[in-house]
Scaffold this active site. Sequence first.
Site, PDB file in Angstrom:
ATOM      1  N   GLY A 196      15.739  -6.398 -53.911  1.00 27.40           N
ATOM      2  CA  GLY A 196      14.558  -6.433 -53.066  1.00 27.40           C
ATOM      3  C   GLY A 196      13.453  -5.503 -53.509  1.00 27.40           C
ATOM      4  N   ARG A 197      13.524  -5.003 -54.724  1.00 26.72           N
ATOM      5  CA  ARG A 197      12.525  -4.090 -55.287  1.00 26.72           C
ATOM      6  C   ARG A 197      12.464  -2.739 -54.579  1.00 26.72           C
ATOM      7  NH1 ARG A 197      11.543  -6.068 -60.282  1.00 26.72           N
ATOM      8  NH2 ARG A 197      11.232  -8.318 -60.172  1.00 26.72           N
TER       9      ARG A 197
END
Length: 219
Positions: A196-197
């Site tokens: 999800g960064r």
Amino acid sequence: MTGDTPDLANLRRDYATDHGLDVADLAPSWPEQFDRWFADALSARLPEPNAMVLSTADTAGWPSARTVLLKGIDERGFVFYTNYESRKGGELRANPHAALLFPWHPMMRQVAVRGAVVEVDRVETETYFAGRPRPSQIAAWASPQSRVLPDRAALDERYAATARRFPAESAIPAPPHWGGLRVVPETVEFWQGRAGRLHDRLRYRRTEQGEWIIERLAP
């Protein structure tokens, strides 16, 4: 498509999902933490794990970057060797500060370093040079690094002339214009990719008092 082989794709996914990084996970000092991650990179058989991107800037502020090889690391900093008369050598004389980046992409890891740059002791340079392969020693004398050449033949001719200058039975000394440089870090950041960064970024930073502190940075 990323072009990853199945093994590298699995390694990347595993590290992104299973290998978070917290302050409690870190070694007390950045050299110890770097040694841990470098050992992981060796165990994962990453190609050229000691390859690092060296970024410098000239007096006008124009940046340049290139890949060099790490040849030594301890509490004093990160050492690489180069021609002092090359572009990077000239830029570092004028502006003795640099950034390093170790891009261990398959493991979703990076190590980023910023610091001042100093020459290593000449004895250290000569000791390292004596252990280099002979063709590399000859190349260090023959190549006018970063200078414009008319063609490949001109470089080959310089190499051949240098090889004749140093007979096979003779030792080749380190060129006076060639040697080691040490990046003395002010910050060393360990970056761990996450799903999800929401990556983990933990930075060792030297304070004005000379002490090292650890900080978490937003991804």
